[in-house]
Design a protein around this motif. Structure first.
Motif, short mmCIF file in Angstrom:
data_model
loop_
_atom_site.label_atom_id
_atom_site.label_comp_id
_atom_site.label_asym_id
_atom_site.label_seq_id
_atom_site.Cartn_x
_atom_site.Cartn_y
_atom_site.Cartn_z
N THR A 159 0.84 -1.19 0.00
CA THR A 159 0.00 0.00 0.00
C THR A 159 0.87 1.24 0.00
O THR A 159 1.80 1.37 0.81
N LEU A 160 0.59 2.16 -0.90
CA LEU A 160 1.30 3.43 -0.95
C LEU A 160 0.42 4.52 -0.36
O LEU A 160 -0.79 4.55 -0.57
N THR A 161 1.04 5.44 0.39
CA THR A 161 0.28 6.58 0.89
C THR A 161 0.15 7.62 -0.20
O THR A 161 0.97 7.68 -1.12
N ASP A 162 -0.88 8.43 -0.11
CA ASP A 162 -1.12 9.47 -1.11
C ASP A 162 -1.73 10.70 -0.40
O ASP A 162 -2.79 11.18 -0.74
N SER A 163 -1.00 11.17 0.60
CA SER A 163 -1.48 12.25 1.45
C SER A 163 -1.06 13.61 0.91
O SER A 163 -0.22 13.71 0.01
N ASP A 164 -1.63 14.65 1.49
CA ASP A 164 -1.21 16.01 1.14
C ASP A 164 0.28 16.18 1.42
O ASP A 164 0.98 16.84 0.64
N ARG A 165 0.75 15.58 2.52
CA ARG A 165 2.17 15.70 2.84
C ARG A 165 3.04 15.08 1.75
O ARG A 165 4.08 15.64 1.39
N ASP A 166 2.63 13.93 1.22
CA ASP A 166 3.40 13.28 0.15
C ASP A 166 3.55 14.21 -1.05
O ASP A 166 4.65 14.37 -1.60
N HIS A 167 2.46 14.83 -1.46
CA HIS A 167 2.49 15.72 -2.62
C HIS A 167 3.28 17.00 -2.32
O HIS A 167 4.03 17.49 -3.18
N GLU A 168 3.17 17.51 -1.11
CA GLU A 168 3.94 18.69 -0.73
C GLU A 168 5.43 18.37 -0.69
O GLU A 168 6.27 19.16 -1.15
N ASP A 169 5.77 17.21 -0.15
CA ASP A 169 7.18 16.81 -0.09
C ASP A 169 7.75 16.56 -1.49
O ASP A 169 8.92 16.85 -1.76
N ALA A 170 6.93 16.01 -2.39
CA ALA A 170 7.39 15.79 -3.77
C ALA A 170 7.72 17.12 -4.44
O ALA A 170 8.75 17.26 -5.11
N THR A 171 6.86 18.11 -4.25
CA THR A 171 7.10 19.44 -4.82
C THR A 171 8.33 20.07 -4.20
O THR A 171 9.16 20.68 -4.90
N ARG A 172 8.48 19.90 -2.91
CA ARG A 172 9.64 20.46 -2.21
C ARG A 172 10.94 19.81 -2.68
O ARG A 172 11.96 20.47 -2.86
N LEU A 173 10.89 18.51 -2.90
CA LEU A 173 12.07 17.78 -3.37
C LEU A 173 12.47 18.25 -4.76
O LEU A 173 13.66 18.47 -5.03
N ALA A 174 11.51 18.40 -5.64
CA ALA A 174 11.80 18.87 -7.00
C ALA A 174 12.44 20.25 -6.97
O ALA A 174 13.39 20.52 -7.72
N ALA A 175 11.96 21.12 -6.10
CA ALA A 175 12.54 22.47 -5.99
C ALA A 175 13.96 22.39 -5.44
O ALA A 175 14.84 23.15 -5.88
N ALA A 176 14.21 21.44 -4.53
CA ALA A 176 15.52 21.34 -3.90
C ALA A 176 16.60 20.88 -4.87
O ALA A 176 17.79 21.21 -4.71
N VAL A 177 16.22 20.08 -5.88
CA VAL A 177 17.21 19.57 -6.84
C VAL A 177 17.08 20.24 -8.20
O VAL A 177 17.67 19.78 -9.18
#
Length: 270
Positions: A246-264
């Protein structure tokens, strides 16, 4: 296309699809290993131009960018992208470019491949990415203000961060292409391999003994991956062997994905 395609599970996948008559691009560091791999292909069809080798050290960002540019210039489509390159390090190591080597290999290279090849993946009806990053990392595994772990590096922290980052990469990839199948996958149990890396003697001996006694042969270990490539399902998924998790699909997951993309973003932009 298979990164790490000259050893272990990567080589097993390359051999399977060459035997099936497909065209396979292998990314690796050793042409000699690639040539040895070709001698194990048993297909009645000539391998010839169906097998292509691109030499690269994917712990180097410049090499990852070069390979992406080569693929974009020489190929019109990618049906399946398998991210399987591996080199285990127990200690923090800086590359000649100044990046932490494990982070560069296990995440930055994958980010560059996934984002840089999205057009080629989008050129097919059922594209699939299989990322051999063991799923199930903690949500707080990423240290956003110290991604390359200049402070307090440990093998466990580094491994957990890479795994979480690659799950988030699936969010970015499928947001961009909803028809993409993006799978984070780990073997159900130990796999016999050459165990490439710079690790202590204890880990090397233990891995060798356990791999010999109880490890799966790479050809058997990759059977679930072959099935996932042959019958892809759009969206994100995670597996240990053939068992779906099971994969999570929370608001935090999407926020962290956006933050990670900005960081790299600077690395991706070159």
């Amino acid at each position: 296309m298979v990164t790490g395609g000259t050893d272990g599970m990567g080589a097993a996948l390359a051999r399977h699809f060459l035997n099936a008559g497909d065209r396979v691009v292998v990314i690796g560091r050793s042409r000699a290993k690639f040539e040895a791999l070709l001698t194990t292909v048993t297909s009645d069809q000539p391998v010839g131009s169906r097998a292509e080798f691109v030499a690269a050290d994917l712990s180097l960002v410049a090499d990852s960018r070069r390979v992406v540019a080569h693929l974009r210039a020489n190929h019109e489509r990618i049906d399946a992208l398998v991210l399987a390159a591996s080199f285990i390090r127990q200690r923090r190591h800086l590359t000649a470019e100044g990046h932490e080597a494990s982070w560069a290999l296990f995440f930055l290279s994958k980010y560059l491949f996934v984002t840089g090849l999205h057009t080629l993946l989008g050129a097919v009806d059922r594209p699939v990415i299989v990322n051999t990053a063991v799923p199930g990392a903690r949500a707080d595994a990423i240290t956003f203000d110290d991604l390359e772990m200049g402070k307090g590096f440990s093998f466990a922290r580094s491994n957990a961060q890479q795994r979480r980052a690659n799950e988030l990469l699936g969010i970015l990839a499928t947001n961009h292409n909803p028809g993409l199948s993006y799978v984070t996958w780990g073997p159900a149990r130990l796999v016999r391999s050459s165990f490439a890396g710079e690790v202590g003697k204890t880990m090397t001996i233990a891995a060798t003994i356990l791999g010999t006694l109880a490890g799966q042969h790479p050809d058997a270990a990759v059977r679930p991956i072959i099935d996932l490539i042959d019958t892809p399902t759009p969206g994100r998924a995670a597996y240990r062997g053939a068992k779906q998790l099971t994969l999570t699909d929370s608001d935090r997951d999407h926020e962290d994905a956006t933050r990670l993309a900005a960081a790299v973003a600077d690395v991706a932009a070159g």
